[in-house]
Design a protein around this motif. Structure first.
Motif, PDB file in Angstrom:
ATOM      1  N   ASN A 145       0.819  -1.204   0.000  1.00  0.00           N
ATOM      2  CA  ASN A 145       0.000   0.000   0.000  1.00  0.00           C
ATOM      3  C   ASN A 145       0.856   1.258   0.000  1.00  0.00           C
ATOM      4  OD1 ASN A 145      -2.745  -0.780  -0.012  1.00  0.00           O
ATOM      5  ND2 ASN A 145      -2.531  -1.578   2.080  1.00  0.00           N
ATOM      6  N   CYS A 165      -5.721  -5.963  -4.343  1.00  0.00           N
ATOM      7  CA  CYS A 165      -6.295  -5.634  -3.034  1.00  0.00           C
ATOM      8  C   CYS A 165      -7.379  -6.657  -2.750  1.00  0.00           C
ATOM      9  CB  CYS A 165      -6.890  -4.233  -3.097  1.00  0.00           C
ATOM     10  SG  CYS A 165      -7.804  -3.746  -1.626  1.00  0.00           S
ATOM     11  N   ASN A 166      -7.671  -6.901  -1.479  1.00  0.00           N
ATOM     12  CA  ASN A 166      -8.664  -7.936  -1.171  1.00  0.00           C
ATOM     13  C   ASN A 166     -10.070  -7.390  -0.942  1.00  0.00           C
ATOM     14  OD1 ASN A 166      -8.163  -6.692   1.242  1.00  0.00           O
ATOM     15  ND2 ASN A 166      -8.317  -8.564   2.451  1.00  0.00           N
ATOM     16  N   ASN A 194      -8.037   2.321  -5.993  1.00  0.00           N
ATOM     17  CA  ASN A 194      -7.786   1.457  -4.842  1.00  0.00           C
ATOM     18  C   ASN A 194      -8.170   2.168  -3.539  1.00  0.00           C
ATOM     19  OD1 ASN A 194      -5.221   0.584  -2.723  1.00  0.00           O
ATOM     20  ND2 ASN A 194      -6.606  -0.985  -3.499  1.00  0.00           N
ATOM     21  N   HIS A 195      -8.925   1.482  -2.696  1.00  0.00           N
ATOM     22  CA  HIS A 195      -9.422   2.024  -1.430  1.00  0.00           C
ATOM     23  C   HIS A 195     -10.301   3.259  -1.631  1.00  0.00           C
ATOM     24  CE1 HIS A 195      -6.316  -0.289   1.268  1.00  0.00           C
ATOM     25  NE2 HIS A 195      -6.951  -1.051   0.397  1.00  0.00           N
TER      26      HIS A 195
HETATM   27 MN    MN Z   1      -6.216  -3.106   0.013  1.00  0.00          MN
END
Ligand code: MN
Ligand code: G6P
Ligand code: MN
Length: 418
Positions: A145, A165-166, A194-195
């Motif tokens: 990250n 990413c999960n 992402n996120h």
């Molecule tokens: Mn992640």
């Protein structure tokens, strides 16, 4: 196949080993290299990893090393899961922004920016070693990250990289459970950075099941992402829990001020895990690992690598170049969307247009991410200040200035230019 994990001494590694063991038909690993500068951890983690492979009857050989060049030499796949500064630096990221009325988080806001500044130069250095010493067509899979920024750093430097990413597989499995079908049959319309993602659709074997699921499980979904049902209904989708740092910023800040940091919780979990790893009778994944946010990230990794190597052409959510999918972002930005995966790489599926509120936030955060990468690569106070000012959770000049000073003071030992 030789697979190398940079940051292999992480307490997360048995999660990967568990995935590699269970899914070994999909991914025949001959050599697994765990590379880490922390030799003590590496010894404990590789010990339990070998016992897990033995118990599962996995024929792969596990090599522990602190030598990155030896680790990546002739590797087919290199997985990045490192954390510069460890949980101690994370604790900083989760606290110093509080002085300016900002949330503290390891990937989002000023804390996530600090993590990017510490991490990008190191990742780029390792990636050069991969370019020089690994197989010509080796893949770099990045779990490090902030995945969006780190993946863009790698792709901009011409590396064969994919960010992972999960969060998406978490939703995929939850939705599958709610619909009572195997998770493999569920495909998500998952979109964003992402996120910073929303799930706005879900189909089973190509048939849309989203409205049904949304109506039947709204309360449950809202409580899982800790956001009000009214917000989910208003948006008509399910934001990931990372959106809570935007949609409920002040509430999160209040909570943070009254509780220990996640870094401290993780340190306690890690302590318990390392004790188990040191116990020669432990040869399975300890249940404490389920308390980590990255639970099951191994399955995302196994699935991705398996499809890259066997040309499966299935659909997985990954971080990859935008190339026009979100037309309001530059082509070279990194977005997180479903993509087909085959031996030539990842290919984003078409993306339906985003409504103005989501597009606006994505564009705003993408602007910050671009300035953040520029600051991470070139350094300098003004670049840091500019990126912070551009972040939607910062925005004001006096606050950005104060955060800049705090960030640099807190992270000086990790920043070559400071
Ligand atoms: Mn992640
Ligand atoms: C989720 C995120 C990861 C993040 C993790 C944190 O899985 O997708 O990117 O690293 O949570 O979990 P932790 O247990 O370290 O708080
Ligand atoms: Mn804005």
């Amino acid at each position: 196949m030789k697979l190398t994990v940079i940051g292999g001494g992480s307490t997360y590694t048995p999660e990967l080993i568990d995935g590699f063991s269970r899914l070994r038909e999909l991914l025949p690993i001959e050599e697994l290299w765990l590379v880490d500068p922390d030799e003590h951890r590496l010894e404990l983690v590789s010990g339990v990893s070998r016992r897990m492979f033995a118990r599962a009857g996995h024929p792969g050989k596990i090599v522990a090393s602190s030598d990155v060049v030896a680790g990546v030499s002739d590797a087919d796949v290199v997985l990045l899961q490192l954390r510069i500064g460890g949980q101690a630096a994370r604790k900083g990221d989760e606290t110093w922004p509080h002085a300016c009325g900002c949330i503290g988080q390891e990937t989002t806001g000023p804390g996530g920016f600090a993590k990017a500044l510490r991490t990008v130069p190191v990742v780029l250095e390792y990636a050069e070693l991969v370019r020089r010493h690994a197989k010509k067509d080796a893949w770099i899979i990045d779990f490090t990250n902030p995945v969006g920024i780190v993946t863009r750093a790698l792709l901009s430097a011409g590396h064969r990289a994919i960010g992972l990413c999960n969060v998406a597989i978490g939703f995929q499995r939850r939705f599958a459970g709610m619909l009572d079908v195997d998770w493999k049959r569920v495909q998500l319309d998952h979109v964003g950075l992402n996120h910073l993602t929303w799930v706005r659709g879900a189909s089973v074997d190509g048939k849309d099941r989203f409205s049904e699921l949304f109506e039947a499980h709204l309360a449950e979904l809202a409580s899982e992402v800790e956001l009000p049902e009214g917000l989910l209904r208003l948006l008509g989708n399910v934001p990931s829990y990372y959106l809570r740092y935007y949609y409920a910023h002040d509430e999160v800040l209040r909570e943070q001020l009254g509780s220990p940091t996640r870094a401290e919780e993780v340190m306690a979990i890690e302590h318990a895990l390392l004790e188990k790893y040191a116990d020669p009778s432990v040869d399975t994944k300890p249940e404490e690992l389920e308390k980590r946010g990255g639970a099951y990230y191994s399955e995302a990794a196994v699935d991705l690598i398996a499809s890259l190597r066997s040309n499966r052409g299935d659909v997985q959510v990954v971080n990859l170049l935008n190339n026009g999918r979100l037309p309001f972002l530059p082509d070279d930005h990194v977005i997180e969307v479903p993509a087909t995966v085959d031996a030539t790489g990842v290919h984003a599926l078409p993306v339906d247009p985003l409504p103005d509120d989501m597009a606006g936030l994505v564009e705003h955060v993408a602007g910050y991410e671009r300035l953040a990468l520029d600051a991470a690569v070139h350094g300098g106070r003004d670049r840091v200040l500019r990126a912070l000012l551009a972040h939607p959770l910062v925005g004001q000049y006096d606050r950005a200035e104060k955060l800049t000073d705090l960030l640099i003071a807190e992270n000086a030992q990790h920043l070559a230019w400071a």
